[in-house]
Write a protein that holds these residues in place. Structure first.
Motif, PDB file in Angstrom:
ATOM      1  N   SER A   1      -7.270  -8.117  -2.276  1.00  0.00           N
ATOM      2  CA  SER A   1      -7.232  -7.864  -0.745  1.00  0.00           C
ATOM      3  C   SER A   1      -5.970  -7.375  -0.342  1.00  0.00           C
ATOM      4  O   SER A   1      -4.898  -7.853  -0.587  1.00  0.00           O
ATOM      5  N   THR A   2      -5.858  -6.174  -0.190  1.00  0.00           N
ATOM      6  CA  THR A   2      -4.577  -5.113   0.016  1.00  0.00           C
ATOM      7  C   THR A   2      -4.437  -5.048   1.585  1.00  0.00           C
ATOM      8  O   THR A   2      -3.263  -4.267   2.004  1.00  0.00           O
ATOM      9  N   ALA A   3      -5.070  -5.248   2.461  1.00  0.00           N
ATOM     10  CA  ALA A   3      -5.104  -5.177   3.925  1.00  0.00           C
ATOM     11  C   ALA A   3      -3.715  -5.435   4.419  1.00  0.00           C
ATOM     12  O   ALA A   3      -3.328  -4.575   5.384  1.00  0.00           O
ATOM     13  N   ALA A   4      -3.268  -6.523   4.193  1.00  0.00           N
ATOM     14  CA  ALA A   4      -1.900  -6.978   4.799  1.00  0.00           C
ATOM     15  C   ALA A   4      -0.902  -6.248   4.318  1.00  0.00           C
ATOM     16  O   ALA A   4       0.141  -5.807   4.979  1.00  0.00           O
ATOM     17  N   HIS A   5      -0.892  -5.765   3.089  1.00  0.00           N
ATOM     18  CA  HIS A   5       0.192  -4.889   2.483  1.00  0.00           C
ATOM     19  C   HIS A   5       0.138  -3.551   3.124  1.00  0.00           C
ATOM     20  O   HIS A   5       1.122  -2.954   3.299  1.00  0.00           O
ATOM     21  N   VAL A   6      -1.153  -3.123   3.265  1.00  0.00           N
ATOM     22  CA  VAL A   6      -1.233  -1.708   4.035  1.00  0.00           C
ATOM     23  C   VAL A   6      -0.996  -1.581   5.526  1.00  0.00           C
ATOM     24  O   VAL A   6      -0.171  -0.843   5.700  1.00  0.00           O
ATOM     25  N   LYS A   7      -1.251  -2.687   6.105  1.00  0.00           N
ATOM     26  CA  LYS A   7      -0.532  -2.919   7.439  1.00  0.00           C
ATOM     27  C   LYS A   7       0.846  -2.813   7.468  1.00  0.00           C
ATOM     28  O   LYS A   7       1.536  -2.145   8.385  1.00  0.00           O
ATOM     29  N   LYS A   8       1.626  -3.536   6.785  1.00  0.00           N
ATOM     30  CA  LYS A   8       3.018  -3.773   6.492  1.00  0.00           C
ATOM     31  C   LYS A   8       3.608  -2.402   6.265  1.00  0.00           C
ATOM     32  O   LYS A   8       4.502  -1.799   6.967  1.00  0.00           O
ATOM     33  N   ILE A   9       2.892  -1.495   5.231  1.00  0.00           N
ATOM     34  CA  ILE A   9       3.472  -0.251   4.848  1.00  0.00           C
ATOM     35  C   ILE A   9       3.316   0.601   6.193  1.00  0.00           C
ATOM     36  O   ILE A   9       4.351   1.489   6.424  1.00  0.00           O
ATOM     37  N   GLN A  10       2.216   0.664   7.051  1.00  0.00           N
ATOM     38  CA  GLN A  10       2.146   1.623   7.958  1.00  0.00           C
ATOM     39  C   GLN A  10       3.306   1.310   9.034  1.00  0.00           C
ATOM     40  O   GLN A  10       3.793   1.864   9.810  1.00  0.00           O
ATOM     41  N   ASP A  11       3.375  -0.132   9.213  1.00  0.00           N
ATOM     42  CA  ASP A  11       4.411  -0.632  10.288  1.00  0.00           C
ATOM     43  C   ASP A  11       5.682  -0.078   9.937  1.00  0.00           C
ATOM     44  O   ASP A  11       6.431   0.220  10.949  1.00  0.00           O
ATOM     45  N   PHE A  12       6.020  -0.168   8.565  1.00  0.00           N
ATOM     46  CA  PHE A  12       7.502   0.205   8.097  1.00  0.00           C
ATOM     47  C   PHE A  12       7.616   1.680   8.594  1.00  0.00           C
ATOM     48  O   PHE A  12       8.572   2.468   8.822  1.00  0.00           O
ATOM     49  N   LYS A  13       6.538   2.456   8.089  1.00  0.00           N
ATOM     50  CA  LYS A  13       6.570   3.779   8.307  1.00  0.00           C
ATOM     51  C   LYS A  13       6.811   4.317   9.806  1.00  0.00           C
ATOM     52  O   LYS A  13       7.412   5.251   9.957  1.00  0.00           O
ATOM     53  N   ASN A  14       6.062   3.610  10.719  1.00  0.00           N
ATOM     54  CA  ASN A  14       6.224   3.776  12.104  1.00  0.00           C
ATOM     55  C   ASN A  14       7.312   3.410  12.414  1.00  0.00           C
ATOM     56  O   ASN A  14       8.011   4.154  13.419  1.00  0.00           O
ATOM     57  N   ARG A  15       8.083   2.411  11.927  1.00  0.00           N
ATOM     58  CA  ARG A  15       9.412   2.043  12.359  1.00  0.00           C
ATOM     59  C   ARG A  15      10.404   3.318  11.885  1.00  0.00           C
ATOM     60  O   ARG A  15      11.534   3.420  12.604  1.00  0.00           O
TER      61      ARG A  15
END
Length: 140
Positions: A46-60
């Motif tokens: 399950s990589t959903a949590a990692h994908v969310k973190k990655i997107q959050d950092f890209k947004n930041r």
């Protein structure tokens, strides 16, 4: 030796996701498996949590905008913030890659619940019948 344990008190509720015993919810998250309620199947990786973190950092990073030109101190502070976010982004990407690698190496590809026997007070137990797919061996 392989020990197979199931989180068989968990159920999927539309709009709420998986619900049930908090320990079993933590277990499925902790071993990084995902559950598909439409097929009653769990799979590793399950990589959903990692994908969310990655997107959050890209947004930041995007929210930081361009480097300020008002002063060298402001520019230095901006560069440090962006560098910290980029470092966290790389760590999240590495964690996602490691999760995917562990899932590829894991011998079990999926576990699908065929029948669930809910808790019986008289027997003090609950159980499931499951279809387990093992890598390169097909269904067992």
């Amino acid at each position: 030796t392989m020990v197979l344990a199931g989180c068989h008190s968990l159920v999927s509720v539309e709009g709420a996701g998986l619900v049930g015993d908090p320990i079993e919810l933590a277990a499925i998250k902790g071993v990084e498996w995902t559950y598909n309620p439409k097929t009653s199947t769990s799979t590793p990786g399950s990589t959903a949590a990692h994908v969310k973190k990655i997107q959050d950092f890209k947004n930041r990073i995007a929210a930081e905008g361009k480097q300020p030109t008002s002063s060298e101190a402001a520019a230095k502070k901006w560069r440090e913030r962006v560098k910290d976010i980029q470092r966290a982004l790389e760590e999240a990407k590495d964690a996602k890659t490691k999760t995917e690698e562990r899932a590829r190496k894991f011998p079990i590809r999926s576990v699908r619940i065929l029948n669930r026997f809910h808790f019986l007070s008289k027997l003090q137990r609950m159980s499931v019948i499951a279809d387990i797919t093992i890598a390169s061996q097909g269904t067992k």
